[in-house]
Design a protein around this motif. Structure first.
Motif, PDB file in Angstrom:
ATOM      1  N   ARG A  18       0.793  -1.227   0.000  1.00 49.51           N
ATOM      2  CA  ARG A  18       0.000   0.000   0.000  1.00 49.51           C
ATOM      3  C   ARG A  18       0.831   1.287   0.000  1.00 49.51           C
ATOM      4  NH1 ARG A  18      -4.677   1.519   4.305  1.00 49.51           N
ATOM      5  NH2 ARG A  18      -5.252   3.469   3.341  1.00 49.51           N
ATOM      6  N   THR A  49     -11.152  -6.051   7.461  1.00 52.88           N
ATOM      7  CA  THR A  49     -12.266  -5.095   7.439  1.00 52.88           C
ATOM      8  C   THR A  49     -13.609  -5.773   7.672  1.00 52.88           C
ATOM      9  OG1 THR A  49     -11.010  -3.582   6.044  1.00 52.88           O
ATOM     10  CG2 THR A  49     -13.416  -3.301   6.071  1.00 52.88           C
ATOM     11  N   GLY A  94     -16.871   0.884   0.742  1.00 55.04           N
ATOM     12  CA  GLY A  94     -16.296   2.194   1.046  1.00 55.04           C
ATOM     13  C   GLY A  94     -14.780   2.167   1.076  1.00 55.04           C
ATOM     14  N   ALA A  95     -14.211   1.108   1.626  1.00 57.99           N
ATOM     15  CA  ALA A  95     -12.748   0.984   1.665  1.00 57.99           C
ATOM     16  C   ALA A  95     -12.182   0.856   0.254  1.00 57.99           C
ATOM     17  CB  ALA A  95     -12.344  -0.224   2.518  1.00 57.99           C
ATOM     18  N   ARG A  96     -12.857   0.061  -0.587  1.00 60.67           N
ATOM     19  CA  ARG A  96     -12.403  -0.079  -1.981  1.00 60.67           C
ATOM     20  C   ARG A  96     -12.494   1.249  -2.716  1.00 60.67           C
ATOM     21  NH1 ARG A  96     -16.225  -4.940  -3.538  1.00 60.67           N
ATOM     22  NH2 ARG A  96     -15.247  -6.590  -2.361  1.00 60.67           N
ATOM     23  N   GLU A  97     -13.616   1.949  -2.542  1.00 56.90           N
ATOM     24  CA  GLU A  97     -13.815   3.229  -3.220  1.00 56.90           C
ATOM     25  C   GLU A  97     -12.782   4.254  -2.763  1.00 56.90           C
ATOM     26  OE1 GLU A  97     -17.930   4.239  -2.553  1.00 56.90           O
ATOM     27  OE2 GLU A  97     -18.592   2.409  -3.582  1.00 56.90           O
ATOM     28  N   ASN A  98     -12.484   4.263  -1.472  1.00 58.87           N
ATOM     29  CA  ASN A  98     -11.471   5.183  -0.949  1.00 58.87           C
ATOM     30  C   ASN A  98     -10.111   4.881  -1.574  1.00 58.87           C
ATOM     31  OD1 ASN A  98     -10.420   7.227   0.855  1.00 58.87           O
ATOM     32  ND2 ASN A  98      -9.550   5.542   2.035  1.00 58.87           N
ATOM     33  N   TYR A  99      -9.780   3.614  -1.660  1.00 54.38           N
ATOM     34  CA  TYR A  99      -8.515   3.191  -2.265  1.00 54.38           C
ATOM     35  C   TYR A  99      -8.458   3.678  -3.715  1.00 54.38           C
ATOM     36  CZ  TYR A  99      -4.522  -0.075  -2.658  1.00 54.38           C
ATOM     37  OH  TYR A  99      -3.286  -0.638  -2.801  1.00 54.38           O
ATOM     38  N   SER A 101     -10.176   6.032  -5.250  1.00 56.22           N
ATOM     39  CA  SER A 101     -10.211   7.482  -5.422  1.00 56.22           C
ATOM     40  C   SER A 101      -8.855   8.123  -5.162  1.00 56.22           C
ATOM     41  CB  SER A 101     -11.266   8.101  -4.508  1.00 56.22           C
ATOM     42  OG  SER A 101     -10.853   8.037  -3.149  1.00 56.22           O
ATOM     43  N   ARG A 102      -8.014   7.475  -4.391  1.00 57.32           N
ATOM     44  CA  ARG A 102      -6.697   8.037  -4.059  1.00 57.32           C
ATOM     45  C   ARG A 102      -5.637   7.748  -5.118  1.00 57.32           C
ATOM     46  NH1 ARG A 102      -5.605  10.332   0.412  1.00 57.32           N
ATOM     47  NH2 ARG A 102      -3.430   9.756   0.227  1.00 57.32           N
ATOM     48  N   GLN A 105      -4.386  10.834  -7.340  1.00 51.01           N
ATOM     49  CA  GLN A 105      -3.672  11.859  -6.575  1.00 51.01           C
ATOM     50  C   GLN A 105      -2.354  11.326  -6.006  1.00 51.01           C
ATOM     51  OE1 GLN A 105      -6.963  12.477  -3.830  1.00 51.01           O
ATOM     52  NE2 GLN A 105      -5.625  12.082  -2.115  1.00 51.01           N
ATOM     53  N   ASP A 106      -2.251  10.008  -5.854  1.00 49.40           N
ATOM     54  CA  ASP A 106      -0.999   9.416  -5.391  1.00 49.40           C
ATOM     55  C   ASP A 106      -0.037   9.151  -6.546  1.00 49.40           C
ATOM     56  OD1 ASP A 106      -1.793   9.422  -2.722  1.00 49.40           O
ATOM     57  OD2 ASP A 106      -2.610   7.393  -2.822  1.00 49.40           O
TER      58      ASP A 106
END
Length: 137
Positions: A18, A49, A94-99, A101-102, A105-106
């Motif tokens: 990660r 999770t 939600g955890a997948r979507e957060n991953y 979406s980043r 930007q990463d």
């Protein structure tokens, strides 16, 4: 599809892979993440999770049932397992979507498919819809 080159390829998006890809991208490397399944690996999708989410629901039910011991009166406590499972599914999604979406930007590219090495510095990725992509250095 044209071949693409990357400085670094990380196969699998589990917890173990990660942070290093982000640091490498920040250091100016061109980084690709290759994932054949859902983002986040085992921990997000079927391990940590979802397990912790289900345990939290069980803990809440247990505490509610013990309310009288703390001077709190409650009515009969029941567990709606379908609602517990839906909450778990929502937490995982939600955890997948957060991953996901980043990633931009990463500075990371996501390639969906199954990777296999075809040479010392070359990876072939079988795409979900058919076909392959060759990636290397």
């Amino acid at each position: 599809m044209a071949d693409e080159s990357y400085d670094v390829m990380v196969i699998g998006t589990s917890q173990g892979g990660r942070f290093l890809p982000i640091d490498l991208a920040k250091a100016g490397r061109k980084v690709a993440l290759v994932e054949r399944g859902h983002l986040g690996g085992v921990c997000v999708n079927s391990g940590c999770t979802p397990t912790k989410t289900m345990v939290a629901s069980a803990r809440a039910a247990r505490q509610a049932r013990r309310g009288a011991e703390y001077g709190v009166r409650t009515g009969p406590v029941s567990v709606d397992l379908a609602a517990v499972r839906e909450r778990k599914r929502a937490m995982v999604a939600g955890a997948r979507e957060n991953y996901a979406s980043r990633l931009p930007q990463d500075g990371l590219d996501l390639v969906e498919g199954e990777a296999r090495f075809t040479g010392p510095k070359t990876v072939e990725i079988a795409l979900p819809g058919g076909g392959t992509r060759d990636r290397g250095r």
